[in-house]
Enzyme design. Sequence first.
Site, PDB file in Angstrom:
ATOM      1  N   HIS A 128       0.875  -1.177   0.000  1.00 62.29           N
ATOM      2  CA  HIS A 128       0.000   0.000   0.000  1.00 62.29           C
ATOM      3  C   HIS A 128       0.903   1.214   0.000  1.00 62.29           C
ATOM      4  CE1 HIS A 128      -3.172   2.835   1.038  1.00 62.29           C
ATOM      5  NE2 HIS A 128      -2.373   3.291   2.007  1.00 62.29           N
ATOM      6  N   CYS A 177      -4.321   2.337  -4.922  1.00 66.26           N
ATOM      7  CA  CYS A 177      -3.554   3.368  -4.205  1.00 66.26           C
ATOM      8  C   CYS A 177      -2.300   3.774  -4.974  1.00 66.26           C
ATOM      9  CB  CYS A 177      -3.192   2.866  -2.813  1.00 66.26           C
ATOM     10  SG  CYS A 177      -2.251   1.314  -2.810  1.00 66.26           S
TER      11      CYS A 177
END
Length: 264
Positions: free
Chosen positions: A37, A110
């Site tokens: 992430h 993301c």
Amino acid sequence: MANNGEPIKLNVYNLGSSESIHKINAVTYELGGGLYHTAIEVFGKEFSFGYCESGSGVFDCIPQQCELHQFMTSILLGHTSLSKEAIRLVVKQLEFDYPGTSYDLLNRNCHTFSQEFAHQLGVDDLPGWITRFPAIGSTTVKLAKVAYDQAKAVDKQLDLTKKVNQILASEVGIKVISGVGVAFNSAGQMGVALAESTSQFEAKHELKNKAIAMSNSGIGLLSIVMQRVGSAASSFRQNMENKVDKIDDSSNKMKGNDKNSSAD
């Protein structure tokens, strides 16, 4: 890229909170990828993107403290010349461009957000090892979809599905299916079913003739071997008989000589 502006950092996390992902990334990092992430840190805030059912998917938190993931490392992407107000406007536009429902694990995630934000801030791109695995996954899915669409188009053009169904429903198709089922029972039954279903009786007879020929050859070879063994045994027996005869002759001569000596 200016070096005297606000530093822009890419904060990298192990995806999710599972310890298993952390261990996997520790190995796959050496291979040039992993499951991560990412978020952009600027002016004391960290911005990222994720799924939500309504509103914008863009969210912010304290840098390096996202509760959904395990922090891993921070990478300096460069320095931006944009002011704090200009960056606020960029974030506002990104909030509009990235609704939560537009999130896609492989194609709009993301990393997509972080890359676009970094681009607008005028700093470096995300390192390849961060985006490599999602990119591979996305490409694989796209290729599979292209292959499926092409197969579907060919099927529609040639009506293959209908034709195959018709064949399978026909008497010939039933025989073929039955033949395949029988084939899995034994190798011998498979050969018979194949010969009969394809009307290739010549092939079956040819196989039979070859089997007979092989059998005859085997019998012939065995006969030759037995003949040679018999011949060798006969020769050995004859040699032994000759030797016994010679021994007997010698013994008789010796007895005759003994008798002559006694008479003298």
